[in-house]
Design a protein around this motif. Sequence first.
Motif, PDB file in Angstrom:
ATOM      1  N   LEU A 178      30.819  46.049  12.659  1.00  0.00           N
ATOM      2  CA  LEU A 178      29.444  45.896  13.125  1.00  0.00           C
ATOM      3  C   LEU A 178      28.494  46.899  12.487  1.00  0.00           C
ATOM      4  CD1 LEU A 178      30.081  45.345  16.935  1.00  0.00           C
ATOM      5  CD2 LEU A 178      29.278  43.622  15.311  1.00  0.00           C
ATOM      6  N   THR A 179      28.984  48.123  12.226  1.00  0.00           N
ATOM      7  CA  THR A 179      28.089  49.218  11.841  1.00  0.00           C
ATOM      8  C   THR A 179      28.361  49.813  10.463  1.00  0.00           C
ATOM      9  OG1 THR A 179      29.430  51.067  12.673  1.00  0.00           O
ATOM     10  CG2 THR A 179      28.074  49.871  14.277  1.00  0.00           C
ATOM     11  N   GLY A 180      29.503  49.494   9.870  1.00  0.00           N
ATOM     12  CA  GLY A 180      29.864  50.064   8.589  1.00  0.00           C
ATOM     13  C   GLY A 180      30.555  51.405   8.666  1.00  0.00           C
ATOM     14  N   MET A 181      30.637  51.994   9.846  1.00  0.00           N
ATOM     15  CA  MET A 181      31.177  53.352   9.985  1.00  0.00           C
ATOM     16  C   MET A 181      32.121  53.443  11.186  1.00  0.00           C
ATOM     17  SD  MET A 181      29.914  55.197   7.501  1.00  0.00           S
ATOM     18  CE  MET A 181      30.054  56.900   8.038  1.00  0.00           C
ATOM     19  N   ASP A 182      32.935  54.489  11.170  1.00  0.00           N
ATOM     20  CA  ASP A 182      33.852  54.773  12.264  1.00  0.00           C
ATOM     21  C   ASP A 182      33.089  55.344  13.459  1.00  0.00           C
ATOM     22  OD1 ASP A 182      35.966  57.200  13.348  1.00  0.00           O
ATOM     23  OD2 ASP A 182      36.763  55.187  13.112  1.00  0.00           O
ATOM     24  N   ASN A 183      33.701  55.292  14.640  1.00  0.00           N
ATOM     25  CA  ASN A 183      33.027  55.784  15.844  1.00  0.00           C
ATOM     26  C   ASN A 183      33.631  57.070  16.415  1.00  0.00           C
ATOM     27  OD1 ASN A 183      35.421  54.609  16.682  1.00  0.00           O
ATOM     28  ND2 ASN A 183      34.552  53.529  18.435  1.00  0.00           N
ATOM     29  N   GLY A 184      34.536  57.710  15.668  1.00  0.00           N
ATOM     30  CA  GLY A 184      35.196  58.898  16.204  1.00  0.00           C
ATOM     31  C   GLY A 184      34.238  60.018  16.549  1.00  0.00           C
ATOM     32  N   ARG A 185      33.328  60.353  15.630  1.00  0.00           N
ATOM     33  CA  ARG A 185      32.369  61.439  15.878  1.00  0.00           C
ATOM     34  C   ARG A 185      31.448  61.096  17.052  1.00  0.00           C
ATOM     35  NH1 ARG A 185      29.341  64.844  12.506  1.00  0.00           N
ATOM     36  NH2 ARG A 185      31.284  65.262  11.368  1.00  0.00           N
ATOM     37  N   ILE A 186      31.077  59.845  17.175  1.00  0.00           N
ATOM     38  CA  ILE A 186      30.173  59.437  18.242  1.00  0.00           C
ATOM     39  C   ILE A 186      30.808  59.715  19.608  1.00  0.00           C
ATOM     40  CG2 ILE A 186      29.064  57.435  19.337  1.00  0.00           C
ATOM     41  CD1 ILE A 186      28.872  56.249  16.446  1.00  0.00           C
ATOM     42  N   LEU A 187      32.068  59.309  19.771  1.00  0.00           N
ATOM     43  CA  LEU A 187      32.748  59.533  21.042  1.00  0.00           C
ATOM     44  C   LEU A 187      32.959  61.019  21.301  1.00  0.00           C
ATOM     45  CD1 LEU A 187      35.383  56.645  20.885  1.00  0.00           C
ATOM     46  CD2 LEU A 187      33.150  56.639  22.017  1.00  0.00           C
ATOM     47  N   GLN A 188      33.261  61.777  20.249  1.00  0.00           N
ATOM     48  CA  GLN A 188      33.434  63.228  20.407  1.00  0.00           C
ATOM     49  C   GLN A 188      32.131  63.895  20.848  1.00  0.00           C
ATOM     50  OE1 GLN A 188      34.892  64.487  16.577  1.00  0.00           O
ATOM     51  NE2 GLN A 188      36.756  63.262  16.752  1.00  0.00           N
ATOM     52  N   ASN A 189      31.016  63.494  20.240  1.00  0.00           N
ATOM     53  CA  ASN A 189      29.731  64.085  20.615  1.00  0.00           C
ATOM     54  C   ASN A 189      29.318  63.684  22.022  1.00  0.00           C
ATOM     55  OD1 ASN A 189      29.249  65.603  18.308  1.00  0.00           O
ATOM     56  ND2 ASN A 189      28.062  64.011  17.290  1.00  0.00           N
ATOM     57  N   PHE A 190      29.614  62.449  22.409  1.00  0.00           N
ATOM     58  CA  PHE A 190      29.315  62.014  23.783  1.00  0.00           C
ATOM     59  C   PHE A 190      30.039  62.917  24.780  1.00  0.00           C
ATOM     60  CE2 PHE A 190      29.679  59.482  27.611  1.00  0.00           C
ATOM     61  CZ  PHE A 190      28.472  58.792  27.674  1.00  0.00           C
ATOM     62  N   GLU A 191      31.311  63.143  24.532  1.00  0.00           N
ATOM     63  CA  GLU A 191      32.082  64.010  25.425  1.00  0.00           C
ATOM     64  C   GLU A 191      31.541  65.436  25.410  1.00  0.00           C
ATOM     65  OE1 GLU A 191      36.683  65.492  26.305  1.00  0.00           O
ATOM     66  OE2 GLU A 191      36.306  63.809  24.932  1.00  0.00           O
ATOM     67  N   MET A 192      31.172  65.934  24.230  1.00  0.00           N
ATOM     68  CA  MET A 192      30.641  67.296  24.135  1.00  0.00           C
ATOM     69  C   MET A 192      29.360  67.439  24.950  1.00  0.00           C
ATOM     70  SD  MET A 192      29.131  69.371  20.815  1.00  0.00           S
ATOM     71  CE  MET A 192      27.702  68.280  20.713  1.00  0.00           C
ATOM     72  N   VAL A 193      28.441  66.472  24.812  1.00  0.00           N
ATOM     73  CA  VAL A 193      27.182  66.545  25.559  1.00  0.00           C
ATOM     74  C   VAL A 193      27.456  66.497  27.055  1.00  0.00           C
ATOM     75  CG1 VAL A 193      25.021  65.329  26.058  1.00  0.00           C
ATOM     76  CG2 VAL A 193      25.774  65.622  23.685  1.00  0.00           C
ATOM     77  N   TYR A 194      28.387  65.644  27.465  1.00  0.00           N
ATOM     78  CA  TYR A 194      28.735  65.608  28.890  1.00  0.00           C
ATOM     79  C   TYR A 194      29.242  66.965  29.366  1.00  0.00           C
ATOM     80  CZ  TYR A 194      31.365  65.151  33.109  1.00  0.00           C
ATOM     81  OH  TYR A 194      31.838  65.382  34.379  1.00  0.00           O
TER      82      TYR A 194
END
Length: 372
Positions: free
Chosen positions: A264-280
């Motif tokens: 869908l996006t051309g890129m992996d989602n690993g960093r996105i999930l890591q940053n979501f957890e970090m912000v939480y």
Amino acid sequence: MKAQRACKVCGSIEIVSKTIGVCLGCLRERPDEAVAVAEMGHAYSRKLFNLPVKPPKTAGGIPCKLCAAECVMADGEMGYCGIRGNRKGRMFSLTSPDSGLLHYYLDPHITNCCNAYFCPAATGCGYPRYAYRRGAETGYYNLALFFYGCSLNCLFCQNWSHKRLAEAPTVDAQELVNVTLSNQLISCWCWFGGSAEPQLPFAIKASRLIAESKPSDRIVRICYEWNGDGDPALVKRAVETVVETGGNVKFDLKAFNPAVHKALTGMDNGRILQNFEMVYRLFYDSRSDCPVLAATTLLVPGYVDAEEVERIAEFIAGLDDRIPYSLLVFHPDFMMNDMPITPFKQVAECHRAALKHLQKVHLGNLHLLQKM
């Protein structure tokens, strides 16, 4: 049904985007084959705007760490976002901490912001520190800040004009501050686009500038709607100002399965999930009256089904089941304009799947169902 066609991997007739070319089942069960096909669609879409097909990784080149693409650019190469590059062995950028590529406009409250269902501008939460009223701030405005450029390549992007970098106005941080200070009815800034990641140094500096320049009794909340794959240190700095000003951050969690996300996006989602957890972990409990963090997922027919949504909801609930989550009805656009609007059955199934795990699940873009 619209978009019924043969998957290029398994041959079955499914809801398949002409640009992605493969079905959801193959993305889950035969990810290497399926993603390779989808990448051809991404390459075609990016060539239309003279953008690199993939993030450059040239040995000996200049590295960029602004987002998860982590481009390494040889002389003459541009980064994936199209904003940074290597010119004669030196990093150059179309933006700086003092100026960015964006346009801006006034958006009346209650805005079409994805987080409007819980934010201070719509509900008055945090009054009087973060909101001017106990209810909706009608009569006030959000200064909508539309960035050009993005660190992803979403084939369904409704704001795909952000790719037209040559048409992007250059705006100084001080200009945004002056516009805001001269209009007492602006009570929010919202960075969106595109996405903020390729221009986070500018967004951070401009946000700090308005936070420090406004009178102490003036409310100007800083908010981001982003994909969330930025450099973690920059994400942290950005959210610090969000928390201070009463704003919030929306992560667009487009899919959970890595192959589906990449298709869908051309890129992996690993960093996105890591940053979501970090912000939480760093910020969520710092402000209990108004959530600082939320997520959205666009219900793309044929690709983002109840299984994807439930896995996202489980991930969010694994941190905190109070985090708001919004499911958005899909409208065909950009390279996926051959797809249907999300069917009501899919909306209902995804809603039920999310509610198994989360307390606050919102449905957005419901007006689109009336067009079916």
